[in-house]
Design an enzyme around this catalytic site. Structure first.
Site, mmCIF file in Angstrom:
data_model
loop_
_atom_site.group_PDB
_atom_site.id
_atom_site.type_symbol
_atom_site.label_atom_id
_atom_site.label_comp_id
_atom_site.label_asym_id
_atom_site.label_seq_id
_atom_site.Cartn_x
_atom_site.Cartn_y
_atom_site.Cartn_z
ATOM 1 C CG HIS A 117 -4.090 2.992 -0.881
ATOM 2 N ND1 HIS A 117 -5.292 2.238 0.008
ATOM 3 C CD2 HIS A 117 -3.388 2.816 0.367
ATOM 4 C CE1 HIS A 117 -4.669 1.876 1.438
ATOM 5 N NE2 HIS A 117 -3.524 2.787 1.641
ATOM 6 C CG ASP A 127 -1.517 -0.478 1.405
ATOM 7 O OD1 ASP A 127 -1.885 -1.749 0.175
ATOM 8 O OD2 ASP A 127 -2.538 -0.867 2.033
ATOM 9 C CG ASP A 128 -0.111 3.550 1.931
ATOM 10 O OD1 ASP A 128 -1.193 3.535 2.139
ATOM 11 O OD2 ASP A 128 0.081 3.875 3.172
ATOM 12 C CG HIS A 131 2.119 0.063 4.465
ATOM 13 N ND1 HIS A 131 2.496 -0.677 5.428
ATOM 14 C CD2 HIS A 131 0.852 0.597 4.119
ATOM 15 C CE1 HIS A 131 1.150 -1.035 5.739
ATOM 16 N NE2 HIS A 131 0.162 0.124 4.741
ATOM 17 C CG HIS A 184 -3.427 7.397 1.849
ATOM 18 N ND1 HIS A 184 -3.451 7.134 4.163
ATOM 19 C CD2 HIS A 184 -3.297 5.826 1.285
ATOM 20 C CE1 HIS A 184 -3.214 5.985 4.036
ATOM 21 N NE2 HIS A 184 -3.234 5.413 2.911
HETATM 22 ZN ZN ZN Z 1 -2.494 2.909 3.178
#
Ligand code: ZN
Length: 471
Positions: A332, A281-282, A423, A336
């Site tokens: 995602h 993620d991210d 991540h 955010h």
């Molecule tokens: Zn996230």
């Protein structure tokens, strides 16, 4: 002596005269009963591929049958001998079969037509495709592939894919075929049918018709093999993608060397063996995401990257790399922020912003969402056009930033069907991934994308549905 010589001369003159007379009679006979010229329908089309040699034909127009057989002459003795033997066998078989052919009308004849194409890989390999048509209607002859033969030009011997490749090359080819069909607009519909699954399975029989050319393997699929009522179709695969499986250098131009690194993008996934999905993620983040991609590629694996939209355009080459190496991109949100706190408009702006930015770089489906912080409610579920993907193993990598801890945690808890949360923002997460990928494989797990996990586990994801594992 003198008398004798005169006699010889007289005989010679008489023989010569007789030959002339015979010649005239023969020509006259030919003019009267001249064999038909080969009908255009039986001639070799000009559009055929012939990368080496020339062609010959056998043409016989008899009382109850016509044979119009074309075959290549390559100039390589052993190969030409074998090709001629093959052709002779077919014509003999045809004659035997139709010696007693009873025509419905005086004009009707049984027809055998054979066409060919020839491909080559420089002076290494040579492939021939034979197509055959039989029937009584000249206007409706349907040429179908009956045989493909590949030769080693040096030895003149026939070679199979198993001489050229080793290991799980068939599984890899099958995976490429399945992947391509799943990706294409026309193929999507058939790619999930049992016929397609059976017809593309990694068996020698399914991949028996093929040719090799400069840098490609062309596979021919038979009628009804990929779908009910399907016709002959061909599938082209770059040899480069099979370099890992090559036994020796493929002497095309340029030469393709056997590689020690397998390409991802169409991995062989065994539905009966354990599998897990690594999710990041991210990101994407330069220096991190690419390290993870490299580890995945080197281990013939793939993962899902749930990207944040605001990071996409600044990292276009990473976005491209994620996709071209066979990984998956998930959504995602753009900025955010938590989906539960958004208005409907904000929700769609956040989701569509990611899809648009990714597709401005590379065309790909972005059809799974990882809700930020794992937060969702009934409204989000009702609103979402895509499934919501959570996780079953949380590494808390963002909190501890400790590769050892991440590694130990995953290895101690992993089960078949897990979705593992990481991540791609931290060095420690990349380092952990580099260790985890080979270790999980060693432990018997296949590392797949979320979509693959669901597909192979037989889970049909619904829009707004929530999924935290493939179990
Ligand atoms: Zn996230």
């Amino acid at each position: 002596m003198k008398k004798r010589r005169l006699n010889v001369k007289a005989v010679a003159v008489a023989v010569l005269g007789l030959l002339v007379v015979l010649g005239v009679v023969w020509t006259g006979f030919n003019l009267l009963f001249k064999e038909d010229k080969m009908p255009t329908q039986l001639q070799l089309p000009e559009t055929i591929t012939q990368e080496i040699g020339t062609g010959k034909f056998i043409y016989e127009n008899k009382k109850n049958y016509i044979i119009a057989v074309h075959y290549p002459v390559t100039g390589l003795t052993e190969i030409d001998k074998n090709l001629k033997e093959t052709i002779d066998l077919w014509t003999e078989e045809f004659k035997e079969e139709h010696a007693e052919f009873k025509a419905n009308s005086s004009k009707e004849k049984m027809i055998l037509g054979i066409h060919y194409e020839v491909f080559k890989v420089e002076d290494q390999y040579l492939s021939v495709v034979f197509k055959k048509a039989t029937g009584t209607d000249l206007e409706n002859l349907n040429y179908q592939i009956i045989k493909t033969i590949t030769y080693d030009q040096k030895t003149g011997e026939q070679v199979g894919l198993d001489t050229i490749f080793h290991g799980k090359y068939l599984e890899k080819i099958a995976a490429f075929v399945r992947m391509e069909y799943r990706k294409s607009a026309d193929g999507q519909e058939i790619a999930t049918t049992p016929t397609f699954t059976t017809g593309t399975e990694a068996t020698v029989e399914n991949y028996q018709y093929y040719v090799l050319r400069n840098n490609q393997l062309i596979i021919y699929f038979q009628p009804n093999q990929l779908a009910e009522g399907s016709q002959w179709s061909e599938f082209k695969l770059d040899i480069e993608k099979l370099a890992f499986y090559l036994n020796e250098s493929y002497l095309s131009n340029p030469v393709i060397e056997p590689s020690t690194t397998n390409v991802a993008g169409a991995r062989y996934i065994d539905p009966d063996k354990p599998m897990v999905a690594l999710t990041f993620d991210d990101g994407p983040a330069n220096g991190i995401t690419n390290r993870i991609i490299e580890a995945l590629v080197n281990n013939d694996s793939a993962a899902t990257f749930f990207v944040v939209g605001s990071r996409v355009s600044n990292n276009s080459s990473l976005i491209e790399q994620i996709i071209t190496t066979g990984n998956e991109i998930g959504n995602h949100t753009y900025s955010h922020t938590s989906l539960t706190k958004m208005s409907d408009d904000e929700f769609f702006n956040e989701i569509n912003g990611v899809i648009n930015d990714v597709n401005a770089i590379i065309t790909t489906d972005v059809n799974i969402i990882r809700p930020t912080y794992g937060n969702y409610n009934q409204h989000v579920k009702d609103l979402s056009p895509y499934p919501l993907i959570l996780w079953s193993i949380d590494t808390e990598d963002w909190k501890y930033r400790d590769a050892d801890r991440i590694y130990e945690h995953v290895m101690a808890n992993v089960k078949d069907g897990d979705i593992i949360l990481l991540h791609d923002l931290y060095e420690s997460s990349a380092a952990a991934a580099e260790r985890l990928i080979p270790a999980l494989i060693e432990k018997g797990y296949q590392i797949v994308t979320v979509s693959e996990l669901m597909e192979y586990k037989g889970i049909i994801m619904e829009p707004g549905g929530v999924y935290s594992s493939g179990r």
